[in-house]
Design a protein around this motif. Structure first.
Motif, PDB file in Angstrom:
ATOM      1  N   LEU A  94      79.581  40.518  49.960  1.00 23.60           N
ATOM      2  CA  LEU A  94      80.021  40.942  48.558  1.00 23.60           C
ATOM      3  C   LEU A  94      78.612  41.218  47.845  1.00 23.60           C
ATOM      4  O   LEU A  94      77.697  40.548  47.855  1.00 23.60           O
ATOM      5  CB  LEU A  94      80.799  39.854  47.717  1.00 23.60           C
ATOM      6  CG  LEU A  94      81.327  40.080  46.395  1.00 23.60           C
ATOM      7  CD1 LEU A  94      82.360  39.404  46.147  1.00 23.60           C
ATOM      8  CD2 LEU A  94      80.212  39.790  45.353  1.00 23.60           C
ATOM      9  N   TYR A  95      78.501  42.215  47.300  1.00 26.89           N
ATOM     10  CA  TYR A  95      77.254  42.570  46.334  1.00 26.89           C
ATOM     11  C   TYR A  95      77.691  43.345  44.978  1.00 26.89           C
ATOM     12  O   TYR A  95      78.574  44.146  44.885  1.00 26.89           O
ATOM     13  CB  TYR A  95      76.214  43.376  47.273  1.00 26.89           C
ATOM     14  CG  TYR A  95      76.482  44.780  47.676  1.00 26.89           C
ATOM     15  CD1 TYR A  95      76.072  46.045  46.603  1.00 26.89           C
ATOM     16  CD2 TYR A  95      77.312  45.139  48.801  1.00 26.89           C
ATOM     17  CE1 TYR A  95      76.319  47.064  47.113  1.00 26.89           C
ATOM     18  CE2 TYR A  95      77.383  46.434  49.054  1.00 26.89           C
ATOM     19  CZ  TYR A  95      77.104  47.643  48.384  1.00 26.89           C
ATOM     20  OH  TYR A  95      77.463  48.874  48.726  1.00 26.89           O
ATOM     21  N   LEU A  96      76.770  43.089  44.130  1.00 28.86           N
ATOM     22  CA  LEU A  96      76.930  43.558  42.844  1.00 28.86           C
ATOM     23  C   LEU A  96      75.821  44.394  42.415  1.00 28.86           C
ATOM     24  O   LEU A  96      74.575  44.089  42.620  1.00 28.86           O
ATOM     25  CB  LEU A  96      76.784  42.333  41.857  1.00 28.86           C
ATOM     26  CG  LEU A  96      76.801  42.537  40.219  1.00 28.86           C
ATOM     27  CD1 LEU A  96      77.936  43.166  39.793  1.00 28.86           C
ATOM     28  CD2 LEU A  96      76.393  41.282  39.443  1.00 28.86           C
ATOM     29  N   ARG A  97      76.128  45.742  41.907  1.00 23.51           N
ATOM     30  CA  ARG A  97      75.019  46.881  41.564  1.00 23.51           C
ATOM     31  C   ARG A  97      75.337  46.920  40.103  1.00 23.51           C
ATOM     32  O   ARG A  97      76.327  47.297  39.501  1.00 23.51           O
ATOM     33  CB  ARG A  97      75.264  48.027  42.307  1.00 23.51           C
ATOM     34  CG  ARG A  97      74.056  49.107  42.030  1.00 23.51           C
ATOM     35  CD  ARG A  97      74.452  50.267  42.948  1.00 23.51           C
ATOM     36  NE  ARG A  97      73.373  50.895  43.033  1.00 23.51           N
ATOM     37  CZ  ARG A  97      72.805  52.092  41.921  1.00 23.51           C
ATOM     38  NH1 ARG A  97      73.486  51.972  40.851  1.00 23.51           N
ATOM     39  NH2 ARG A  97      71.679  52.677  42.149  1.00 23.51           N
ATOM     40  N   SER A  98      74.165  46.362  39.134  1.00 22.17           N
ATOM     41  CA  SER A  98      74.157  46.441  37.830  1.00 22.17           C
ATOM     42  C   SER A  98      73.226  47.295  37.177  1.00 22.17           C
ATOM     43  O   SER A  98      72.103  47.292  37.596  1.00 22.17           O
ATOM     44  CB  SER A  98      74.011  45.246  37.098  1.00 22.17           C
ATOM     45  OG  SER A  98      74.788  44.146  37.595  1.00 22.17           O
ATOM     46  N   THR A  99      73.476  48.191  36.313  1.00 23.84           N
ATOM     47  CA  THR A  99      72.967  49.289  35.658  1.00 23.84           C
ATOM     48  C   THR A  99      72.969  48.521  34.204  1.00 23.84           C
ATOM     49  O   THR A  99      73.814  48.969  33.552  1.00 23.84           O
ATOM     50  CB  THR A  99      73.272  50.723  35.766  1.00 23.84           C
ATOM     51  OG1 THR A  99      73.458  50.917  37.175  1.00 23.84           O
ATOM     52  CG2 THR A  99      72.452  51.623  34.974  1.00 23.84           C
ATOM     53  N   GLY A 100      71.857  48.093  33.816  1.00 22.77           N
ATOM     54  CA  GLY A 100      71.769  47.767  32.377  1.00 22.77           C
ATOM     55  C   GLY A 100      71.644  48.834  31.443  1.00 22.77           C
ATOM     56  O   GLY A 100      71.690  49.744  31.614  1.00 22.77           O
TER      57      GLY A 100
END
Length: 166
Positions: A94-100
């Motif tokens: 499971l992975y999370l890609r976050s763009t602030g």
């Protein structure tokens, strides 16, 4: 696909845990655009099954932030995570890609094995994802509720549907 039979009680517990995992994840997200991806290898499958959950967080990083996810994506994600947590012979990531809001991309990953998600350090995440996700890799945070025997030892977390914007 041929899965090992699992009791309805195990499925119910896994679904509850999947919802708690997503609620914990959503509560930790900063304002910006996020995409959570899950790949699960199941016995008898040629390729991993996958689900994607786009999440938007609007606000200033406080308790009043609005966390939104479309119900159809949320339901699919919860279903696959439930299967992965209930079938102890499954594995995955499971992975999370976050763009602030500043445009910076951060990637965190968790390894699914034996019915639990384990946090990956930044280096492990980069290796596990083999460079498929560009961005700065960061250490993952815990997603499972602590199993310390205390019922309500912390702040209340609402089920994921409470965060859903229709």
């Amino acid at each position: 696909m041929q899965l090992k039979p699992v009791s309805l009680d195990v499925i119910a517990e896994a679904r509850e845990e999947a919802q708690a995992v997503l609620a914990t994840l959503m509560a930790r997200l900063a304002p910006g655009e996020h995409v959570v991806r899950l790949g699960v290898d199941m016995e008898g499958q040629e390729r991993p099954l996958s689900a994607t959950l786009p999440i938007t967080v609007e606000g200033d990083g406080g308790a009043e932030d609005l966390v939104g996810a479309e119900p159809k994506w949320l339901d699919n994600f919860v279903f696959l995570l439930t299967c992965g947590l209930a079938q102890t012979l499954c594995s995955g990531v499971l992975y999370l890609r976050s763009t602030g809001v500043d445009g910076q991309v951060t990637v965190r990953a968790w390894h699914l094995c034996w019915g639990a998600l384990s946090e990956c350090l930044a280096g492990e995440a980069a290796e596990l994802l083999d460079g498929r996700e560009p961005g700065a890799y960061a250490d993952a945070f815990a997603l499972h509720a602590p199993d310390d025997g205390e019922e309500d030892g912390g702040e209340a977390v609402f089920p994921p549907v409470a965060y859903t914007v229709l």
